[in-house]
Design an enzyme around this catalytic site. Structure first.
Site, PDB file in Angstrom:
ATOM      1  CB  SER A 136      -9.464   1.561  13.303  1.00 22.47           C
ATOM      2  OG  SER A 136     -10.379   2.297  14.100  1.00 22.47           O
ATOM      3  CD  GLU A 157      15.262  -8.086   9.054  1.00 21.12           C
ATOM      4  OE1 GLU A 157      14.271  -7.881   9.795  1.00 21.12           O
ATOM      5  OE2 GLU A 157      16.094  -8.985   9.270  1.00 21.12           O
ATOM      6  CG  LEU A 158      10.335  -1.757   5.067  1.00 25.26           C
ATOM      7  CD1 LEU A 158      10.387  -1.188   6.469  1.00 25.26           C
ATOM      8  CD2 LEU A 158      10.695  -0.688   4.043  1.00 25.26           C
ATOM      9  CG  LEU A 170      16.431  -0.062  -8.434  1.00 19.74           C
ATOM     10  CD1 LEU A 170      17.231   1.234  -8.263  1.00 19.74           C
ATOM     11  CD2 LEU A 170      17.379  -1.252  -8.382  1.00 19.74           C
ATOM     12  CB  SER A 171      13.399  -4.052 -11.179  1.00 19.57           C
ATOM     13  OG  SER A 171      13.719  -5.246 -11.873  1.00 19.57           O
ATOM     14  CD  GLN A 172      19.651  -6.365  -7.128  1.00 16.60           C
ATOM     15  OE1 GLN A 172      19.573  -7.587  -7.182  1.00 16.60           O
ATOM     16  NE2 GLN A 172      20.388  -5.743  -6.235  1.00 16.60           N
ATOM     17  NE  ARG A 260      17.989 -10.909 -10.023  1.00 17.25           N
ATOM     18  CZ  ARG A 260      16.704 -10.662  -9.803  1.00 17.25           C
ATOM     19  NH1 ARG A 260      16.330  -9.492  -9.314  1.00 17.25           N
ATOM     20  NH2 ARG A 260      15.788 -11.567 -10.073  1.00 17.25           N
ATOM     21  NE  ARG A 278      -4.025   0.183  14.226  1.00 17.64           N
ATOM     22  CZ  ARG A 278      -5.124  -0.543  14.409  1.00 17.64           C
ATOM     23  NH1 ARG A 278      -5.996  -0.703  13.408  1.00 17.64           N
ATOM     24  NH2 ARG A 278      -5.377  -1.098  15.589  1.00 17.64           N
ATOM     25  NE  ARG A 287      10.918  -4.745  11.248  1.00 18.65           N
ATOM     26  CZ  ARG A 287      11.302  -5.998  11.107  1.00 18.65           C
ATOM     27  NH1 ARG A 287      12.374  -6.433  11.755  1.00 18.65           N
ATOM     28  NH2 ARG A 287      10.619  -6.835  10.348  1.00 18.65           N
TER      29      ARG A 287
END
Length: 337
Positions: A136, A157-158, A170-172, A260, A278, A287
């Protein structure tokens, strides 16, 4: 000029079933701006890579990425006068790294151990916290990082690491993707390397298997080029078909959010992530595992390499183990801190 020049130099297309693209390698591995020379190919498969004949070349600029980049954009800063006021007397960590001293401040506050610290200073204190599982306190160390050269598949995944690991992506919908980059999946890097080898003017000593892998890469590049062409075509059609009430940004967003749908998972995305120590350790541990997806494991190794420099007392307990596919696994005896 280039269209006429390359066939004259003998840099002809790799003939093969479905092969559509040839590549002139660009700069380094992080992001190479490649000139795509697409031949009109004919015949069936030519696995030996011999008997190549000149084709008609079309040119298009395309970005191909083989490695992610991680930049630390913002770090913490210590206010020593405020710390002294909080503690009630002059106290200062022997470590000048603000993130590490913030963790120490949190740890010492739990036991109010400012007057009688253990020998070893900040490094010893953090080592004890990590080995004891007192994770903590690691929440007090925070960084904001910028990530490029990763795919949309990676970001999906992230996003599972949402607690203490906050991304802005980022926005497509708002960003034009007609010149977007593509990330080579780790398993296909050998195809990329083979194509680099066969793209040399002196390629007579290249073996048959390398020519075959180069053909696979040529197919992959051709598919990505077709993806961009479909995106541009559909965007243009949707712009024409948009409701009359939509103008400017609203009209472009309406078109792009539908166009897209043809972009693949390997399309590059970019993220800004604010995370505590943490949460970063959790990403490195889960990962960086041999059981993780290969691309996110590659990212975990790059992230670790950056963070161990930022805060060695927090991340220095990890070790790298080579895996059969050539990648590295991250391991630590201090799991799930």
């Amino acid at each position: 000029t280039l269209v006429a020049l390359f066939p004259a130099l003998g840099l002809n297309g790799v003939q093969g079933a479905g092969s559509r693209a040839a590549v002139v390698p660009g700069g380094g591995d992080t992001m190479s701006l490649l000139l795509m020379l697409v031949p009109c190919l004919r015949n069936g498969a030519n696995t030996a890579g011999r008997g190549r004949s000149p084709g008609v070349w079309y040119c298009r600029s395309m970005n191909i990425i083989t490695e992610p980049t991680v930049e630390v954009c913002y770090r913490q800063q210590a206010d020593h006068e405020a710390v002294a006021r909080y503690v009630g007397e002059p106290w200062r960590s022997d470590c000048d790294i603000a993130a590490q001293s913030a963790v120490e401040l949190g740890g010492r506050s739990c036991y109010w151990s400012f007057k009688t610290p253990r020998p070893g200073g900040n490094a010893a204190h953090l080592k004890n916290l990590i080995e004891s599982g007192h994770g903590s306190c690691l929440h007090h160390a925070v960084w904001t990082i910028g990530v490029r050269g990763v795919s949309r598949s990676f970001s999906h995944e992230l996003n599972r690491h949402s607690v203490g690991f906050s991304p802005s992506e980022l926005s497509q919908r708002y960003v034009d993707c007609s010149d977007v980059a593509f990330v080579v999946p780790p398993a296909k890097l050998k195809w990329h390397a083979a194509y680099v080898a066969t793209s040399s003017l002196c390629n007579d000593n290249v073996d048959d298997r390398t020519w075959t892998l180069a053909g696979y890469y040529s197919d992959w590049i051709g598919d990505r080029m077709a993806d961009l062409q479909r995106y541009e075509r559909d965007t243009e059609r949707l712009m024409e078909d948009a409701p009359a009430e939509y103008v400017g940004t609203e009209r472009r967003k309406w078109a792009r959010q539908a166009a897209r749908d043809g972009l693949p998972n390997c399309t590059e995305t970019r993220l800004v992530i604010t995370a505590n120590a943490r949460a970063i350790r959790n990403v490195c541990e889960q990962r960086g595992s041999r059981h993780a997806d290969a691309e996110i494991r590659r990212f975990a190794n790059v992230l670790y390499a950056v963070m161990v420099i930022e805060a060695p007392a927090i991340f220095g307990d990890y070790a790298k183990t080579p895996l059969p596919d050539g990648s590295l696994e991250l391991t630590t005896k201090n799991r799930k801190v």
